[in-house]
Design a protein around this motif. Structure first.
Motif, PDB file in Angstrom:
ATOM      1  N   ALA A  57      68.089  98.019  40.046  1.00  0.00           N
ATOM      2  CA  ALA A  57      67.833  97.104  41.059  1.00  0.00           C
ATOM      3  C   ALA A  57      68.894  96.151  41.874  1.00  0.00           C
ATOM      4  O   ALA A  57      67.832  95.815  42.856  1.00  0.00           O
ATOM      5  N   ALA A  58      69.357  95.743  41.181  1.00  0.00           N
ATOM      6  CA  ALA A  58      70.837  94.858  41.590  1.00  0.00           C
ATOM      7  C   ALA A  58      71.264  95.531  42.528  1.00  0.00           C
ATOM      8  O   ALA A  58      71.340  94.832  43.848  1.00  0.00           O
ATOM      9  N   GLN A  60      69.940  97.877  44.236  1.00  0.00           N
ATOM     10  CA  GLN A  60      69.603  98.671  45.351  1.00  0.00           C
ATOM     11  C   GLN A  60      68.966  97.605  46.425  1.00  0.00           C
ATOM     12  O   GLN A  60      68.970  97.732  47.902  1.00  0.00           O
ATOM     13  N   THR A  61      69.546  96.171  46.005  1.00  0.00           N
ATOM     14  CA  THR A  61      68.931  95.156  46.494  1.00  0.00           C
ATOM     15  C   THR A  61      70.120  94.224  47.064  1.00  0.00           C
ATOM     16  O   THR A  61      70.423  93.490  48.001  1.00  0.00           O
ATOM     17  N   GLY A  62      71.888  95.379  46.710  1.00  0.00           N
ATOM     18  CA  GLY A  62      73.198  94.725  47.747  1.00  0.00           C
ATOM     19  C   GLY A  62      74.145  94.071  46.399  1.00  0.00           C
ATOM     20  O   GLY A  62      75.229  93.035  46.975  1.00  0.00           O
ATOM     21  N   TYR A  63      73.650  93.994  45.426  1.00  0.00           N
ATOM     22  CA  TYR A  63      74.851  93.088  44.340  1.00  0.00           C
ATOM     23  C   TYR A  63      75.048  94.722  43.770  1.00  0.00           C
ATOM     24  O   TYR A  63      74.960  94.782  42.370  1.00  0.00           O
ATOM     25  N   ASP A  99      67.227  85.891  45.746  1.00  0.00           N
ATOM     26  CA  ASP A  99      66.570  87.965  45.069  1.00  0.00           C
ATOM     27  C   ASP A  99      65.715  88.167  43.772  1.00  0.00           C
ATOM     28  O   ASP A  99      65.995  89.028  43.524  1.00  0.00           O
ATOM     29  N   GLU A 102      62.545  89.006  43.148  1.00  0.00           N
ATOM     30  CA  GLU A 102      62.685  91.142  44.207  1.00  0.00           C
ATOM     31  C   GLU A 102      63.211  92.027  43.103  1.00  0.00           C
ATOM     32  O   GLU A 102      62.577  92.646  43.080  1.00  0.00           O
ATOM     33  N   ILE A 103      63.590  91.912  42.084  1.00  0.00           N
ATOM     34  CA  ILE A 103      65.135  92.467  40.791  1.00  0.00           C
ATOM     35  C   ILE A 103      64.892  92.934  40.194  1.00  0.00           C
ATOM     36  O   ILE A 103      64.478  93.835  39.793  1.00  0.00           O
ATOM     37  N   LEU A 106      61.710  94.764  40.972  1.00  0.00           N
ATOM     38  CA  LEU A 106      61.988  96.365  40.879  1.00  0.00           C
ATOM     39  C   LEU A 106      62.646  96.838  39.862  1.00  0.00           C
ATOM     40  O   LEU A 106      62.336  98.198  39.887  1.00  0.00           O
TER      41      LEU A 106
END
Length: 132
Positions: A57-58, A60-63, A99, A102-103, A106
């Protein structure tokens, strides 16, 4: 052939020896004398599934790297010794800023154990970032 095959044996009492996919052995004891109880195994299984899902999830969120992840699980039993509540207290090394929520959500969507459990038994998840 099934995707997962478990062979379970209980010679006597409440201890069950499980062989998973002819590779791994897991001893589970309803009385927690010879191994963890089924509820303990479920709590450990849940967080063991959620942590990798959180990493995905992280990502996919940009981390791209959460760094170290630590989790404490608290599970409550009702009067019948059934799981009544599960909570994860998770700490990650990375700073996730705004985030976090959201993470977490997800990660829940990605976690197969989370999806498999009844609606009444989803973990309450608290994620602490930038602390490990």
């Amino acid at each position: 052939m099934a995707d997962i095959e478990v062979s379970s044996t209980c010679e006597e009492g409440y201890t069950v020896t499980n062989v998973i996919d002819d590779e791994w052995e897991l001893v589970v004891d309803a009385l927690s004398e010879d191994g963890p109880s089924p509820n303990q195994v479920l709590a450990a299984d849940y967080v063991s599934c959620y942590i990798p899902a959180l990493r995905v999830a992280a990502d996919q969120t940009g981390y791209d790297d959460l760094g170290a992840v630590e989790a404490e699980v608290a599970a409550d039993l009702d009067d019948d010794d059934d799981l009544d509540a599960v909570a994860f207290e998770i700490k990650v090394e990375a700073d996730l800023g705004d985030d976090v929520e959201e993470i977490v959500e997800l990660g829940e969507e990605i976690c197969h154990v989370h999806s498999a459990l009844q609606d009444e038994l989803h973990a309450e998840i608290t994620l602490h970032d930038d602390v490990v």
